[in-house]
Structure formats: structure tokens, C-alpha cells
Design a protein around this motif. Structure first.
Motif, PDB file in Angstrom:
ATOM      1  N   HIS A   2       0.823  -1.144   0.192  1.00 52.75           N
ATOM      2  CA  HIS A   2      -0.114   0.102  -0.022  1.00 52.75           C
ATOM      3  C   HIS A   2       0.884   1.197   0.119  1.00 52.75           C
ATOM      4  O   HIS A   2       2.037   1.232   0.550  1.00 52.75           O
ATOM      5  CB  HIS A   2      -0.813   0.213   1.297  1.00 52.75           C
ATOM      6  CG  HIS A   2      -1.965  -1.122   1.450  1.00 52.75           C
ATOM      7  ND1 HIS A   2      -2.815  -1.125   0.234  1.00 52.75           N
ATOM      8  CD2 HIS A   2      -1.977  -2.091   2.163  1.00 52.75           C
ATOM      9  CE1 HIS A   2      -3.697  -2.270   0.440  1.00 52.75           C
ATOM     10  NE2 HIS A   2      -3.259  -2.894   1.479  1.00 52.75           N
ATOM     11  N   GLU A   5       2.338   2.411   3.422  1.00 56.98           N
ATOM     12  CA  GLU A   5       3.512   1.471   3.922  1.00 56.98           C
ATOM     13  C   GLU A   5       4.707   1.997   3.096  1.00 56.98           C
ATOM     14  O   GLU A   5       5.787   2.153   3.642  1.00 56.98           O
ATOM     15  CB  GLU A   5       3.165   0.109   3.639  1.00 56.98           C
ATOM     16  CG  GLU A   5       2.027  -0.470   4.354  1.00 56.98           C
ATOM     17  CD  GLU A   5       1.802  -1.929   4.016  1.00 56.98           C
ATOM     18  OE1 GLU A   5       2.540  -2.858   4.203  1.00 56.98           O
ATOM     19  OE2 GLU A   5       0.831  -2.300   3.457  1.00 56.98           O
ATOM     20  N   ARG A  41      -5.245   4.621  -7.594  1.00 60.11           N
ATOM     21  CA  ARG A  41      -4.089   4.922  -6.754  1.00 60.11           C
ATOM     22  C   ARG A  41      -3.598   6.237  -6.207  1.00 60.11           C
ATOM     23  O   ARG A  41      -3.114   6.420  -5.218  1.00 60.11           O
ATOM     24  CB  ARG A  41      -2.824   4.287  -7.651  1.00 60.11           C
ATOM     25  CG  ARG A  41      -1.781   3.937  -7.164  1.00 60.11           C
ATOM     26  CD  ARG A  41      -1.872   2.794  -6.127  1.00 60.11           C
ATOM     27  NE  ARG A  41      -0.493   2.129  -5.855  1.00 60.11           N
ATOM     28  CZ  ARG A  41      -0.180   1.255  -4.787  1.00 60.11           C
ATOM     29  NH1 ARG A  41      -1.112   0.899  -4.027  1.00 60.11           N
ATOM     30  NH2 ARG A  41       0.791   0.752  -4.680  1.00 60.11           N
ATOM     31  N   GLU A  44      -5.310   6.917  -3.171  1.00 62.83           N
ATOM     32  CA  GLU A  44      -4.647   6.476  -2.049  1.00 62.83           C
ATOM     33  C   GLU A  44      -3.634   7.047  -1.663  1.00 62.83           C
ATOM     34  O   GLU A  44      -3.197   7.270  -0.445  1.00 62.83           O
ATOM     35  CB  GLU A  44      -4.179   4.960  -2.326  1.00 62.83           C
ATOM     36  CG  GLU A  44      -3.726   4.075  -1.492  1.00 62.83           C
ATOM     37  CD  GLU A  44      -3.273   2.913  -1.847  1.00 62.83           C
ATOM     38  OE1 GLU A  44      -2.431   2.184  -1.119  1.00 62.83           O
ATOM     39  OE2 GLU A  44      -3.283   2.259  -3.053  1.00 62.83           O
ATOM     40  N   ALA A  48      -2.918   8.840   2.196  1.00 57.92           N
ATOM     41  CA  ALA A  48      -1.855   8.561   2.660  1.00 57.92           C
ATOM     42  C   ALA A  48      -1.040   9.743   3.374  1.00 57.92           C
ATOM     43  O   ALA A  48      -0.208   9.536   4.346  1.00 57.92           O
ATOM     44  CB  ALA A  48      -0.665   7.721   1.977  1.00 57.92           C
TER      45      ALA A  48
END
Length: 226
Positions: A2, A5, A41, A44, A48
Motif C-alpha cells: 500500500h 506503507e 491509486r 490512495e 496516505a
């Protein structure tokens, strides 16, 4: 993995590089290079905690911009054609690839506010890379003195894709030295405070050599990005 991470690993690497050189990790801006990834993506990536996004083609930039708009700070990091300036100029926050007077003229003509720009410098001397030679940078910046809508906030370079750390450090150090020279001239329209250098394979070295903005794609959002 991910994005969250991956970002944790990148920030850990940045901290280590900063500890070695006495720098503050908060002074490093991570630009997520989303040029090959999907809207999902990219979503995401923003979730994050990365809201500085980099695109290198006007079409891809416009697709992402039209979806996310002011949820991100937008960096145009690729070679910019003069004829494409009108499509992006009222949407982009920073241009990392200013390298010729014709492009500067088009930016100045089309912009309705001051645009932050990095001057792209070819410190590696590779023929395949865009950017001005080191010797051409100061005359180029001098030529921009009367432009009302351009502020030179820093310099940008791309290092060779090699494993030789000496070559990488030399590429970055040349840019840092040139930045320092320009900074000392104390030009209002060209404060030149920043260094945009370092990508997925070499950002840790770039940080050690003074990078303030790193452009990270594959290590952050997935393979095939740089």
C-alpha cells in the motif's frame, strides 16, 4: 504494498539521510509522481498524506486535476511544450522544467498570476536529457528579469540512471553549488531557495546533498513510474 506503507519506508530513509547531514526532515517535500497510475491509486496517495503530486504530460495532468482539483498541490515535472502552456497554466502550482526563453515568454503571456518555476539544468551532461548547461543558467535567469509572472524558486536536475554513487553525488552537488551562487545574487524574481532533485533510485543521496523537493514514483505508488 500500500502507498501508506511505502511512504513510511520513504520517510524513514529521509530521516536517516537527514540525521547523517544535520538536516530537518520537515524541510523535504515529497512529490508523489502519479503519471502512470490510476485515479484510484492517486486517491490512495492523497489519503496516505501526500498532497504534492507530479505529472509530466498535459493530458495526464488535466485528467488528474479535473478529478482532484484543490485536493492536491500540482507540480508539472516533465518537458513542457510551449503550445501546451495555455492548457495547464491556470491549474498548475509549480513548473519544474523551465529551460528556454520561448517557454518563459509563453508562461508570462498566459499566466494571470506569478508562477513558481524551477529552472531545469542538465548537470550530468547527457545528450538524452533536457535542461540548460550550467554555464547557460545565470544568463538565462538574467534574461527573465522583466517577466511579471515568473518566479524562479529553485533549480531542478535529473541524475543518470547509474549505481555509481560518486557520479550521483557529483550531479547533485553541481546543482547545489549553482543554486548557492544564484541565491547570493539576492534577486527578488529569482530567490532560488530550492533544489528539485532525486527520484526513487537516488532520493536518499539527493537529500544528503541538499534536495528540498524529491520526485518519487515507483517507490511510492508502484513500479513502472519513472
Amino acid at each position: 504494498m500500500h502507498v501508506a506503507e511505502n511512504l513510511q519506508n520513504i520517510r524513514s530513509t529521509i530521516r536517516q539521510a537527514c540525521e547523517k547531514t544535520g538536516r530537518n526532515p520537515d524541510d523535504i517535500t515529497i512529490i508523489g509522481v502519479t503519471k502512470y497510475v490510476t485515479i484510484e491509486r492517486t486517491e490512495e496517495t492523497i489519503a496516505a498524506g501526500i498532497n504534492n503530486l507530479g505529472e509530466n504530460r498535459s493530458e495526464g495532468f488535466l485528467e488528474k486535476y479535473n478529478h482532484f482539483r484543490d485536493r492536491a498541490t500540482w507540480h508539472f515535472i516533465g518537458s513542457l511544450q510551449s503550445r501546451k502552456v495555455k492548457d495547464i497554466i491556470d491549474k498548475v502550482d509549480t513548473i519544474h522544467s523551465l529551460d528556454r526563453v520561448s517557454l518563459a515568454k509563453e508562461i508570462d503571456k498566459r499566466a494571470d498570476h506569478v508562477i513558481d518555476c524551477f529552472v531545469q539544468v542538465n548537470t550530468s551532461g547527457e545528450e538524452s536529457k533536457h535542461g540548460l548547461s550550467k554555464g547557460a543558467v545565470i544568463p538565462f535567469i538574467d534574461s527573465l528579469a522583466t517577466f511579471q509572472h515568473i518566479r524562479i524558486v529553485g533549480l531542478m536536475t535529473m541524475a543518470p540512471h547509474v549505481d555509481d554513487e560518486h557520479v550521483l553525488r557529483n550531479t547533485f552537488r553541481q546543482l547545489a553549488d549553482l543554486r548557492d551562487t544564484i541565491q547570493q545574487r539576492d534577486l527578488k524574481y529569482a530567490p532560488c531557495n530550492y533544489l528539485s532533485m532525486g527520484m526513487s533510485n537516488d532520493y536518499h543521496i539527493a537529500v544528503e546533498e541538499g534536495a528540498t523537493h524529491i520526485r518519487v514514483g515507483s517507490k511510492l505508488v508502484g513500479s513502472g513510474n519513472e
